[in-house]
Every structure is written in C-alpha cells, then in structure tokens.
Write an enzyme that holds these catalytic residues in place. Sequence first.
Site, PDB file in Angstrom:
ATOM      1  N   ARG A   1     -68.109  14.857  43.954  1.00  0.00           N
ATOM      2  CA  ARG A   1     -68.614  15.015  42.573  1.00  0.00           C
ATOM      3  C   ARG A   1     -67.715  14.382  41.511  1.00  0.00           C
ATOM      4  NH1 ARG A   1     -69.866  19.901  44.863  1.00  0.00           N
ATOM      5  NH2 ARG A   1     -72.079  20.077  45.349  1.00  0.00           N
TER       6      ARG A   1
ATOM      7  N   HIS B   1     -79.253 -13.617  28.543  1.00  0.00           N
ATOM      8  CA  HIS B   1     -79.396 -13.024  29.874  1.00  0.00           C
ATOM      9  C   HIS B   1     -80.842 -12.905  30.351  1.00  0.00           C
ATOM     10  CE1 HIS B   1     -75.184 -12.252  29.367  1.00  0.00           C
ATOM     11  NE2 HIS B   1     -75.086 -11.657  30.541  1.00  0.00           N
TER      12      HIS B   1
ATOM     13  N   HIS C   1     -80.725 -14.591  33.689  1.00  0.00           N
ATOM     14  CA  HIS C   1     -80.902 -13.825  34.931  1.00  0.00           C
ATOM     15  C   HIS C   1     -81.997 -14.425  35.801  1.00  0.00           C
ATOM     16  CE1 HIS C   1     -78.994  -9.725  33.766  1.00  0.00           C
ATOM     17  NE2 HIS C   1     -78.200 -10.436  34.535  1.00  0.00           N
TER      18      HIS C   1
ATOM     19  N   ASN D   1     -77.465  -8.662  25.670  1.00  0.00           N
ATOM     20  CA  ASN D   1     -78.388  -9.346  26.565  1.00  0.00           C
ATOM     21  C   ASN D   1     -78.669 -10.785  26.130  1.00  0.00           C
ATOM     22  OD1 ASN D   1     -79.770  -8.912  28.930  1.00  0.00           O
ATOM     23  ND2 ASN D   1     -81.727  -8.592  27.888  1.00  0.00           N
TER      24      ASN D   1
ATOM     25  N   GLU E   1     -77.517   2.245  26.257  1.00  0.00           N
ATOM     26  CA  GLU E   1     -78.420   1.105  26.112  1.00  0.00           C
ATOM     27  C   GLU E   1     -79.798   1.480  25.574  1.00  0.00           C
ATOM     28  OE1 GLU E   1     -79.224  -1.492  29.580  1.00  0.00           O
ATOM     29  OE2 GLU E   1     -77.968  -2.887  28.477  1.00  0.00           O
TER      30      GLU E   1
ATOM     31  N   ARG F   1     -76.955  -1.986  22.093  1.00  0.00           N
ATOM     32  CA  ARG F   1     -76.326  -2.590  23.276  1.00  0.00           C
ATOM     33  C   ARG F   1     -77.163  -3.738  23.840  1.00  0.00           C
ATOM     34  NH1 ARG F   1     -73.015   0.898  27.744  1.00  0.00           N
ATOM     35  NH2 ARG F   1     -72.497  -0.795  29.124  1.00  0.00           N
TER      36      ARG F   1
ATOM     37  N   HIS G   1     -72.973 -16.387  37.737  1.00  0.00           N
ATOM     38  CA  HIS G   1     -73.634 -15.650  36.658  1.00  0.00           C
ATOM     39  C   HIS G   1     -73.476 -16.345  35.294  1.00  0.00           C
ATOM     40  CE1 HIS G   1     -75.097 -12.207  34.434  1.00  0.00           C
ATOM     41  NE2 HIS G   1     -73.977 -12.183  33.728  1.00  0.00           N
TER      42      HIS G   1
ATOM     43  N   LYS H   1     -67.140  -5.858  22.613  1.00  0.00           N
ATOM     44  CA  LYS H   1     -67.864  -5.037  23.600  1.00  0.00           C
ATOM     45  C   LYS H   1     -67.630  -3.549  23.318  1.00  0.00           C
ATOM     46  CE  LYS H   1     -69.743  -4.291  27.982  1.00  0.00           C
ATOM     47  NZ  LYS H   1     -69.997  -4.606  29.340  1.00  0.00           N
TER      48      LYS H   1
ATOM     49  N   LYS I   1     -70.787   1.130  33.049  1.00  0.00           N
ATOM     50  CA  LYS I   1     -71.871   0.934  34.027  1.00  0.00           C
ATOM     51  C   LYS I   1     -71.271   0.716  35.414  1.00  0.00           C
ATOM     52  CE  LYS I   1     -75.427  -1.338  31.246  1.00  0.00           C
ATOM     53  NZ  LYS I   1     -76.170  -2.603  31.149  1.00  0.00           N
TER      54      LYS I   1
ATOM     55  N   GLU J   1     -69.332 -15.147  28.845  1.00  0.00           N
ATOM     56  CA  GLU J   1     -69.470 -13.845  28.177  1.00  0.00           C
ATOM     57  C   GLU J   1     -68.623 -13.811  26.896  1.00  0.00           C
ATOM     58  OE1 GLU J   1     -71.751 -11.798  29.049  1.00  0.00           O
ATOM     59  OE2 GLU J   1     -72.185 -12.430  31.103  1.00  0.00           O
TER      60      GLU J   1
HETATM   61  P1  NAD Z   1     -66.570 -10.908  41.968  1.00  0.00           P
HETATM   62  O1  NAD Z   1     -66.083  -9.544  41.817  1.00  0.00           O
HETATM   63  O2  NAD Z   1     -67.466 -11.194  43.120  1.00  0.00           O
HETATM   64  O3  NAD Z   1     -65.339 -11.904  42.013  1.00  0.00           O
HETATM   65  C1  NAD Z   1     -65.563 -13.284  42.186  1.00  0.00           C
HETATM   66  C2  NAD Z   1     -64.658 -13.875  43.278  1.00  0.00           C
HETATM   67  O4  NAD Z   1     -63.334 -14.021  42.752  1.00  0.00           O
HETATM   68  C3  NAD Z   1     -64.514 -12.998  44.516  1.00  0.00           C
HETATM   69  O5  NAD Z   1     -64.478 -13.838  45.635  1.00  0.00           O
HETATM   70  C4  NAD Z   1     -63.159 -12.322  44.340  1.00  0.00           C
HETATM   71  O6  NAD Z   1     -62.553 -11.976  45.552  1.00  0.00           O
HETATM   72  C5  NAD Z   1     -62.389 -13.415  43.650  1.00  0.00           C
HETATM   73  N1  NAD Z   1     -61.273 -12.988  42.824  1.00  0.00           N
HETATM   74  C6  NAD Z   1     -61.240 -11.939  41.982  1.00  0.00           C
HETATM   75  N2  NAD Z   1     -60.108 -11.951  41.278  1.00  0.00           N
HETATM   76  C7  NAD Z   1     -59.388 -13.023  41.706  1.00  0.00           C
HETATM   77  C8  NAD Z   1     -58.143 -13.575  41.332  1.00  0.00           C
HETATM   78  N3  NAD Z   1     -57.410 -13.057  40.325  1.00  0.00           N
HETATM   79  N4  NAD Z   1     -57.702 -14.670  41.980  1.00  0.00           N
HETATM   80  C9  NAD Z   1     -58.461 -15.243  42.961  1.00  0.00           C
HETATM   81  N5  NAD Z   1     -59.671 -14.771  43.331  1.00  0.00           N
HETATM   82  C10 NAD Z   1     -60.126 -13.687  42.706  1.00  0.00           C
HETATM   83  O7  NAD Z   1     -67.372 -11.421  40.678  1.00  0.00           O
HETATM   84  P2  NAD Z   1     -67.269 -11.113  39.110  1.00  0.00           P
HETATM   85  O8  NAD Z   1     -67.843 -12.307  38.473  1.00  0.00           O
HETATM   86  O9  NAD Z   1     -65.941 -10.646  38.699  1.00  0.00           O
HETATM   87  O10 NAD Z   1     -68.252  -9.883  38.923  1.00  0.00           O
HETATM   88  C11 NAD Z   1     -69.629  -9.980  39.197  1.00  0.00           C
HETATM   89  C12 NAD Z   1     -70.178  -8.588  39.325  1.00  0.00           C
HETATM   90  O11 NAD Z   1     -69.960  -7.880  38.108  1.00  0.00           O
HETATM   91  C13 NAD Z   1     -71.657  -8.524  39.610  1.00  0.00           C
HETATM   92  O12 NAD Z   1     -71.875  -7.650  40.676  1.00  0.00           O
HETATM   93  C14 NAD Z   1     -72.253  -7.969  38.326  1.00  0.00           C
HETATM   94  O13 NAD Z   1     -73.408  -7.202  38.569  1.00  0.00           O
HETATM   95  C15 NAD Z   1     -71.127  -7.139  37.803  1.00  0.00           C
HETATM   96  N6  NAD Z   1     -71.167  -6.916  36.354  1.00  0.00           N
HETATM   97  C16 NAD Z   1     -71.093  -5.646  35.906  1.00  0.00           C
HETATM   98  C17 NAD Z   1     -71.108  -5.386  34.557  1.00  0.00           C
HETATM   99  C18 NAD Z   1     -70.991  -3.966  34.062  1.00  0.00           C
HETATM  100  O14 NAD Z   1     -71.189  -3.725  32.865  1.00  0.00           O
HETATM  101  N7  NAD Z   1     -70.654  -3.039  34.906  1.00  0.00           N
HETATM  102  C19 NAD Z   1     -71.198  -6.434  33.627  1.00  0.00           C
HETATM  103  C20 NAD Z   1     -71.249  -7.743  34.122  1.00  0.00           C
HETATM  104  C21 NAD Z   1     -71.233  -7.972  35.488  1.00  0.00           C
END
Ligand code: NAD
Length: 366
Positions: A117, A241, A245, A238, A230, A234, A260, A220, A139, A181
């Site tokens: 929990r 996006h 997307h 978008n 949202e 918020r 992305h 942000k 999120k 972003e």
């Molecule tokens: P990711 O977490 O997949 O990382 C991208 C790649 O970079 C991976 O291979 C990782 O191992 C590598 N990596 C990470 N840090 C590194 C570093 N310092 N040096 C070398 N390699 C490194 O991708 P991301 O773009 O960080 O995140 C994408 C995810 O975030 C998606 O799942 C998306 O849905 C989510 N997201 C969430 C929110 C939210 O509000 N919660 C907002 C935007 C995106």
Amino acid sequence: MLIFMEKIHLDDYTIHIGDAGETLHEFLQERRYSKVFLLADQHTVLHCLPKLKFNEELPKLDLIVIPAGEIHKTISTCELIWAHLLKNGADRKAVLINLGGGVIGDMGGFCARTYKRGIDFVQIPTTLLSQVDASIGGKLGIDFASVKNSIGVFCNPQAVLVDPSFLQTLSPAERRSGFAEIIKHGLIADAHQWEHIRTQQNLENVADWKSFIVPSLHIKKNVVEADPFEKGLRKALNFGHTIGHAIEGHALDTDRPLLHGEAVAIGMVCEAFLSAKKTGLSERELRILTDFLLGMYDAYELEEKNFAHYLELMGNDKKNEGDQINFATIGPIGVAHINQTASRDEIIDSLRFYNDLLKSMSPTAH
Ligand code: NAD
C-alpha cells in the site's frame, strides 16, 4: 569542491538540482530507512550508478536491475520488482530509489506506490526528458495490452534529484528528444525562455544545461500544481502531443521508429500551424519557430497514405472528451490555449504544411 545546489519546492516534495550523490547521501542519513533499494536498467547501472558514489558509510544498497526500454514497462517487470522487494524483506519503512529515464521512474514509482500500500520512493532522472518532464507531476504507471501508460496512479515522490552531469553519457538523439519538451515549455508558458532556447541550434555544445532545465522545471511545477489531476490547465502540456503521439504511434510499427521528442517536434510544427489559424499565433512567430524546429530535428516525411491512420490514432487519444479531438494551441508564443478543436480537414492541412516546409528546405527546392 563547493557544488551549487538549487532547489525547487513543490507542495509536498523538493526537486534538488545539482550533485545527486551528495543530496542522496544527506537524504538517506536524515530519513533512516529500514532498507534502501535501487532500481536501475542495464544502461543506468553502468553509466549512472557509479556517479552516486555509494560507499561503506552509507546504508547497504539492494540493487534491482532490469533490461532497458519501453517494451519492459510492463506488469511482468513489475512482478519481478515486487518479488525482489518481498524476497529481500522490504517493509513499509523501506525506500525505492529510481535511477533512470522515464521508464524506470514511471514503473519504479508505480511499484513503490502499490507495494504494501505504498513505500517511499525517490526519483533520480537520468535522461533529459525525465529530468524536465517525467519525474515531476506525479504520473506513474506502465503500458498494458499495447496501450501506453494505461495502468497507473498519481503519486508524488519524497524527492527528485536532477543531476545534469548524467546527460554526458546520453546519446545525442535522446538529448534532442528531451529538448523537445524544453522547447514546448517555453512555447506554452515563457516567451523569455523561448528566446534563450532558440539561441541553441546545436545540442553538442551546451555549456549550461541548468539554464534550460531549471526554467523548464518551474514551468512544469506551476502547471501541475495548478491542476494536479489534469482537469484543465495541465492540458497545455499537451501542445504538440496530439499529432505527435499519433505520428509516434504509427512510426512504432515501421522501419523508422521515432523517439518521443522527435515526434513531438513534428507535432509542434503542425499544431503551431493550427495555432496560427485559431489562436492568433502570428505568421512571423510561426515562421521563426518552424525554422528552429526543422533546423534541430531530422526531416521525416508524413506520407499521405498514412493520414487516415494518424487521424484514427488521434481519435483514440485518452485526452479527448467525447468525439472531439482536443488540442492545446499557443498564441502569442508563451501563452497556451486549452480545449481547442480542429476538423479533420484542418488537421490534414497541418500535416501537409509540415511536408511543404520540408520540401521548401530541401536542396532541390526552388
Ligand atoms: P527511457 O527511460 O527508455 O530511457 C532512454 C534510454 O536511455 C534507455 O535505454 C536508458 O537505459 C538510457 N539511459 C537513461 N539514462 C542514461 C544515461 N544517463 N546515460 C546513458 N543512457 C541512459 O526513456 P525516457 O525518454 O527517459 O522516458 C520515456 C518514458 O517516460 C515513456 O515511458 C513515457 O511514457 C514516460 N513519460 C512519463 C511522463 C510522466 O509524466 N510520468 C512524462 C513524459 C514521459
């Protein structure tokens, strides 16, 4: 060495910008958790964990390492994480530190929030995207039945530690993706910051990442605190996006998948076109921002035969209400407008607008 640490206070936690190792050590000494677990992926365990400088003075670290990538943001990876926590005696006074990009942060936070929990968790975002976007706003979640982020919760961490030095090992493509972003934040909320952003045509020589990251985090923070669940404002986040997307989703099943941020950059060009039609973005601003985006991101032609699929994917976006396709627009730069809608034909015009810009830039164009 004196390290300048900057802090951004949110309602119930703080974002620390600076040396993550140092802040983490202080945090763990203050909190006295029963056990410290750290979730990393195969890349962050190699590139980022050593920078945290764990040594004998600190509580013993229990490491959980998972494979990298969005395909592992699933319930079966959560099962591995929960099983590890259970098997290794995590009680409700344990903490989970999430060291990685958005995948690790979203999934690790979700596992922590649901384990017994809820146990404490700390986000240490290591990609640019997660430093300015995914790690704040509460999120958390995973992908399920091929639908991105379809299972999840809202919950804030105990702290977020943003350390720009992690970006040194990030690939140029991932850096550019995260920068989209930062661009978006300037465009929707801070014209002054946009002027700073647009001086940076090339991300290979960024002298001061903080000058991009800190203002982005403030934007942000302001948006998510005004609208944590949202319901209204918020949705401004978008911008770019709705179309982005759809392009990203379509590209996923092709031989040229897009990151992305690369897809969002295209989405911002198209939605800036809609902004000029609907909410007063001037022709001059439209030209300046599309020139900038096309200069920074690789060309990606949007084929007419895929337009129907893009529109179908836009129709499925979870941010729509009823059968209206919802957009956030801008105009002027720095001011966002939510709950805008566009017709099918207007969306197609915006996709063609992007293609026409590409053609006008190509060396053979006249
Ligand atoms: P990711 O977490 O997949 O990382 C991208 C790649 O970079 C991976 O291979 C990782 O191992 C590598 N990596 C990470 N840090 C590194 C570093 N310092 N040096 C070398 N390699 C490194 O991708 P991301 O773009 O960080 O995140 C994408 C995810 O975030 C998606 O799942 C998306 O849905 C989510 N997201 C969430 C929110 C939210 O509000 N919660 C907002 C935007 C995106």
